[in-house]
Scaffold this motif. Structure first.
Motif, PDB file in Angstrom:
ATOM      1  N   VAL A  21      -0.267  -0.198  -4.450  1.00  0.00           N
ATOM      2  CA  VAL A  21      -1.708   0.041  -4.393  1.00  0.00           C
ATOM      3  C   VAL A  21      -1.971   1.214  -3.460  1.00  0.00           C
ATOM      4  O   VAL A  21      -1.614   1.175  -2.281  1.00  0.00           O
ATOM      5  CB  VAL A  21      -2.434  -1.213  -3.859  1.00  0.00           C
ATOM      6  CG1 VAL A  21      -3.906  -0.919  -3.650  1.00  0.00           C
ATOM      7  CG2 VAL A  21      -2.253  -2.389  -4.807  1.00  0.00           C
ATOM      8  N   LYS A  22      -2.603   2.258  -4.012  1.00  0.00           N
ATOM      9  CA  LYS A  22      -2.894   3.453  -3.201  1.00  0.00           C
ATOM     10  C   LYS A  22      -3.793   3.141  -2.010  1.00  0.00           C
ATOM     11  O   LYS A  22      -4.748   2.363  -2.138  1.00  0.00           O
ATOM     12  CB  LYS A  22      -3.613   4.488  -4.065  1.00  0.00           C
ATOM     13  CG  LYS A  22      -2.695   5.472  -4.710  1.00  0.00           C
ATOM     14  CD  LYS A  22      -3.527   6.671  -5.210  1.00  0.00           C
ATOM     15  CE  LYS A  22      -2.724   7.530  -6.156  1.00  0.00           C
ATOM     16  NZ  LYS A  22      -3.596   8.477  -6.867  1.00  0.00           N
ATOM     17  N   THR A  23      -3.538   3.790  -0.886  1.00  0.00           N
ATOM     18  CA  THR A  23      -4.481   3.721   0.238  1.00  0.00           C
ATOM     19  C   THR A  23      -5.594   4.744  -0.006  1.00  0.00           C
ATOM     20  O   THR A  23      -5.545   5.537  -0.951  1.00  0.00           O
ATOM     21  CB  THR A  23      -3.765   4.053   1.561  1.00  0.00           C
ATOM     22  OG1 THR A  23      -3.070   5.292   1.414  1.00  0.00           O
ATOM     23  CG2 THR A  23      -2.773   2.968   1.938  1.00  0.00           C
ATOM     24  N   PRO A  54       0.849  -1.205   0.000  1.00  0.00           N
ATOM     25  CA  PRO A  54       0.000   0.000   0.000  1.00  0.00           C
ATOM     26  C   PRO A  54       0.885   1.255   0.000  1.00  0.00           C
ATOM     27  O   PRO A  54       1.908   1.295   0.693  1.00  0.00           O
ATOM     28  CB  PRO A  54      -0.779  -0.094   1.319  1.00  0.00           C
ATOM     29  CG  PRO A  54      -0.498  -1.466   1.878  1.00  0.00           C
ATOM     30  CD  PRO A  54       0.785  -1.927   1.285  1.00  0.00           C
ATOM     31  N   SER A  55       0.476   2.259  -0.772  1.00  0.00           N
ATOM     32  CA  SER A  55       1.228   3.509  -0.827  1.00  0.00           C
ATOM     33  C   SER A  55       0.387   4.647  -0.235  1.00  0.00           C
ATOM     34  O   SER A  55      -0.839   4.533  -0.221  1.00  0.00           O
ATOM     35  CB  SER A  55       1.611   3.842  -2.270  1.00  0.00           C
ATOM     36  OG  SER A  55       0.464   4.279  -3.000  1.00  0.00           O
ATOM     37  N   PRO A  56       1.024   5.738   0.208  1.00  0.00           N
ATOM     38  CA  PRO A  56       2.456   6.011   0.223  1.00  0.00           C
ATOM     39  C   PRO A  56       3.213   5.005   1.103  1.00  0.00           C
ATOM     40  O   PRO A  56       2.645   4.458   2.028  1.00  0.00           O
ATOM     41  CB  PRO A  56       2.567   7.415   0.822  1.00  0.00           C
ATOM     42  CG  PRO A  56       1.188   7.901   1.097  1.00  0.00           C
ATOM     43  CD  PRO A  56       0.231   6.844   0.779  1.00  0.00           C
ATOM     44  N   TYR A  57       4.482   4.817   0.782  1.00  0.00           N
ATOM     45  CA  TYR A  57       5.271   3.825   1.528  1.00  0.00           C
ATOM     46  C   TYR A  57       6.742   4.201   1.517  1.00  0.00           C
ATOM     47  O   TYR A  57       7.184   5.077   0.771  1.00  0.00           O
ATOM     48  CB  TYR A  57       5.045   2.431   0.951  1.00  0.00           C
ATOM     49  CG  TYR A  57       5.667   2.197  -0.413  1.00  0.00           C
ATOM     50  CD1 TYR A  57       5.142   2.807  -1.549  1.00  0.00           C
ATOM     51  CD2 TYR A  57       6.774   1.367  -0.563  1.00  0.00           C
ATOM     52  CE1 TYR A  57       5.709   2.606  -2.791  1.00  0.00           C
ATOM     53  CE2 TYR A  57       7.346   1.164  -1.819  1.00  0.00           C
ATOM     54  CZ  TYR A  57       6.818   1.779  -2.923  1.00  0.00           C
ATOM     55  OH  TYR A  57       7.381   1.583  -4.156  1.00  0.00           O
ATOM     56  N   PRO A  91       2.476   1.174  12.765  1.00  0.00           N
ATOM     57  CA  PRO A  91       2.269   2.548  12.320  1.00  0.00           C
ATOM     58  C   PRO A  91       3.163   2.875  11.120  1.00  0.00           C
ATOM     59  O   PRO A  91       4.289   2.410  11.059  1.00  0.00           O
ATOM     60  CB  PRO A  91       2.656   3.379  13.541  1.00  0.00           C
ATOM     61  CG  PRO A  91       2.505   2.458  14.708  1.00  0.00           C
ATOM     62  CD  PRO A  91       2.793   1.093  14.196  1.00  0.00           C
ATOM     63  N   ASN A  92       2.613   3.709  10.233  1.00  0.00           N
ATOM     64  CA  ASN A  92       3.199   3.855   8.912  1.00  0.00           C
ATOM     65  C   ASN A  92       4.206   5.000   8.793  1.00  0.00           C
ATOM     66  O   ASN A  92       4.019   6.082   9.325  1.00  0.00           O
ATOM     67  CB  ASN A  92       2.055   4.095   7.908  1.00  0.00           C
ATOM     68  CG  ASN A  92       2.527   4.096   6.478  1.00  0.00           C
ATOM     69  OD1 ASN A  92       2.821   5.147   5.923  1.00  0.00           O
ATOM     70  ND2 ASN A  92       2.624   2.925   5.877  1.00  0.00           N
ATOM     71  N   LEU A 139      -6.317   1.185   4.562  1.00  0.00           N
ATOM     72  CA  LEU A 139      -6.204   0.210   3.472  1.00  0.00           C
ATOM     73  C   LEU A 139      -7.424   0.267   2.559  1.00  0.00           C
ATOM     74  O   LEU A 139      -8.560   0.328   3.029  1.00  0.00           O
ATOM     75  CB  LEU A 139      -6.060  -1.199   4.054  1.00  0.00           C
ATOM     76  CG  LEU A 139      -4.776  -1.461   4.843  1.00  0.00           C
ATOM     77  CD1 LEU A 139      -4.817  -2.857   5.482  1.00  0.00           C
ATOM     78  CD2 LEU A 139      -3.536  -1.309   3.973  1.00  0.00           C
ATOM     79  N   ASP A 140      -7.176   0.230   1.255  1.00  0.00           N
ATOM     80  CA  ASP A 140      -8.250   0.191   0.266  1.00  0.00           C
ATOM     81  C   ASP A 140      -8.395  -1.270  -0.162  1.00  0.00           C
ATOM     82  O   ASP A 140      -7.719  -1.742  -1.081  1.00  0.00           O
ATOM     83  CB  ASP A 140      -7.880   1.096  -0.910  1.00  0.00           C
ATOM     84  CG  ASP A 140      -9.005   1.177  -1.937  1.00  0.00           C
ATOM     85  OD1 ASP A 140      -9.867   0.269  -1.959  1.00  0.00           O
ATOM     86  OD2 ASP A 140      -9.006   2.138  -2.719  1.00  0.00           O
TER      87      ASP A 140
END
Lengths: 394, 394
Positions: free
Chosen positions: B148-150, B127-130, B177-178, B156-157
């Motif tokens: 894959v964009k969030t 998942p992005s941003p990353y 945590p991201n 999460l999408d």
């Protein structure tokens, strides 16, 4: 398959070595560790020097801030400066901190250099017998090993090396003092190798690099010199660690140094620093970087290893073993009296003597005895070595 | 070309980030470090906890032998036991030392897991941003990232993730945590992701793995929980380090843990231990393994980061910046008021405020502000943040 095919294959391949290793553990459990003579691992038995201990205590008490923080991926500037100064002292060339990358041991250093240099399918020539872990390191970066036998005395076979050069040759990887043979390559051999590589580099219109893995440089006997690859050839790297000379293999601290005279130094160093980062090492462990900077001129007492070498060589010679007396490192690589080195090593195992078959180093018909062990282990193993030799000798 | 083509390309690609970094250094030299507000790096500004300092001193004074020797490639048995006990305390599952590999930081752990799993060309969904360093880690093992964009709130999408699954999907890699968003994935999102992966694993007849990178797990605010991936999905790994919660990023110490309920655990753990060895790490640094075993329940004072977060969020909000308030980590990822995040970050740089464009994290139209800095830095940067916003806001 849950794991990658290559990883599964590697696990299966290494399983007979593991079985021998497990057999050793089982024997220690059954007969008591003191009755099993374990010469299978290059795990130094000497404790690190007292100065190392003192350095740890001082460093642990240092109240300065940011001692455990991120740093440049190449390593702490002060440590790189200390290494550069040390190398300048011991070589004809003048080194700067920009010629040094601190690494997670020599294994880390080799992976950094190989990833920096290798395009997929490019070849690295390696004299054998050799430390076969190099195969994994090459494969990590899709390099291809080209194995070239050394002469019977384990010195470099220059015509055979020349024969192995192709238009895909990117580097030659040597290890002196050598694991598993203890051989120290002579100044003349290195000079000839350098001339060979210069000639082929001119022919190919690009350098073939020389990479020298030197963790045993300080572990040499009878005052034998370890000549410099930097003198032999400008397009050269040294990778090394403090694992063996300071007895710190668990701490994973070493470095890679480029020849200050190497071509395209900026790009090569930039590549190595990037690779140190992207391989997930990020940087060499900070605390040990600070420790080794103070210990560059230290080592364990090498004369103790020399005494072990002599005790082992004298004992085995009397039993009828044939070998090249090693000039350095802490390995002896005798011939096995039968061709099947695995069978001979298994026979020794029945005497509770653990060694490694030469085949494991691409040196069949030999075995590796790591003598970085207690004197008592050497002494008490000797009757077993003798019994097995008597049984097999023609 | 002296270095590998891929390495040269990587050096060129990263050069604009480097230019910004160098611009920052130049500004510090010109204006004085105290007048440049550096929010560009995730280098924790808090010192390690006092218990860490005490542990170092005790360990440095330990007279036991063989403390720096080789060990099993998975790590010191006592440290693995301590980690297993800690994980058992904090999870529904019961962990054994055989579920743990000590590693050279989370970067090392990720490379170990990826090399274990990936055949060339297999895909990992991210998942992005990353944290784009993942691209290198995948490429090291010839894996292919599927980004894959969030959702706009960085959660999460799930439909988009489902869309990205192919018959080459080997794993999903999340970070919560991201970094760079500070997002903590909810229990429901992880549960749904687990169900999605279970369904597709059944379909493919082999598991798709879930790898969770969790170095910020202890750095969360307002009592927000960080749900367990182990609960959400059996075929899962956690990789982590002590870099952020103990402020030890320079020491390179972390671990990988497998879900005790993972299928084919023996083969997977065997693969990870082999990969830890053959990637040249060999084992995590011994001294720090002994230290962190005593500090599993410690951390820096997280409330200090929470105060920094609040100070920054309040200040930027007043200036008109828009953002998702982060639940954890020490990054804020506000929208830039213009699409061109690089231009906006350059405008901030002219105010001596150093941030990173969101594009560098595959999150264009944003910027990352690492607030693991002195309170004064946040305070003194605020007028500059305001001036630049005023200039650009429509």
């Amino acid at each position: 398959m849950p794991v990658a095919k290559k990883i599964q294959a590697s696990m299966e391949k290494s399983s007979w070595i593991r079985r021998m290793f497990e057999e050793g553990i089982a024997r220690k459990a059954k007969f008591g560790a003191e009755n099993v003579f374990d010469f299978s691992l290059g795990n130094p038995n000497l404790e690190p020097p007292l100065n190392f201990k003192r350095a740890l205590i001082e460093l642990a008490n240092d109240p300065s801030p940011s001692l455990h923080a991120y740093m440049p991926n190449a390593g702490l500037p002060a440590t790189r400066k200390a290494v550069a100064d040390y190398l300048t002292e011991n070589n004809r060339q003048t080194f700067s901190p920009d010629d040094i990358v601190m690494t997670v041991g020599a294994g880390g250093a080799l992976n950094v250099v190989l990833k920096t240099l290798l395009n997929p399918g490019e070849e690295v020539i390696i004299p054998s017998p050799y430390f076969v872990e190099y195969n994994f390191y090459l494969d990590n970066h899709q390099g291809v090993p080209k194995i070239v036998k050394t002469k019977p005395d384990f010195s470099l076979d220059l015509p055979a090396l020349e024969n192995a050069v192709t238009d895909k040759t990117k580097a030659v990887l040597i290890n002196s003092p050598n694991n598993p043979t203890g051989k120290v390559y002579s100044k003349e051999d290195l000079r000839d190798l350098g001339e060979l590589l210069s000639a082929y580099s001119r022919k190919l219109g690009r350098p073939i690099y020389l990479v020298s893995d030197e963790p045993y440089r300080k572990i040499v006997y009878d005052g034998i010199p370890v000549p410099s690859v930097f003198d032999a050839y400008p397009e050269s790297f040294v990778v090394t660690s403090f694992s063996k000379d300071l007895s710190l293999p668990g701490e994973r601290i070493g470095y890679a140094a480029v020849n200050p005279e190497i071509s395209d130094k900026g790009m090569i160093m930039g590549g190595m620093i990037l690779c140190n980062r992207v391989l997930g090492y990020v940087n060499a462990p900070a605390f040990m970087q600070r420790a080794v900077a103070r210990l560059l001129r230290d080592s364990v007492d090498i004369s103790l290893y020399q005494m072990k070498r002599d005790m082992l060589c004298n004992g085995l010679s009397e039993c009828g073993y044939e070998f090249e007396k090693p000039g350095g490192a802490f390995y002896l690589f005798p011939k096995t009296p039968i061709e099947d080195d695995v069978a001979f090593v298994q026979a020794l195992q029945e005497e509770n003597i653990l060694t490694v078959p030469g085949s494991g180093f691409m040196g069949p018909g030999h075995m590796r005895i790591a003598y970085c062990v207690d004197d008592r282990t050497i002494e008490k193993a000797m009757p077993g070595f003798e019994r097995v030799m008597r049984r097999y000798k023609k």
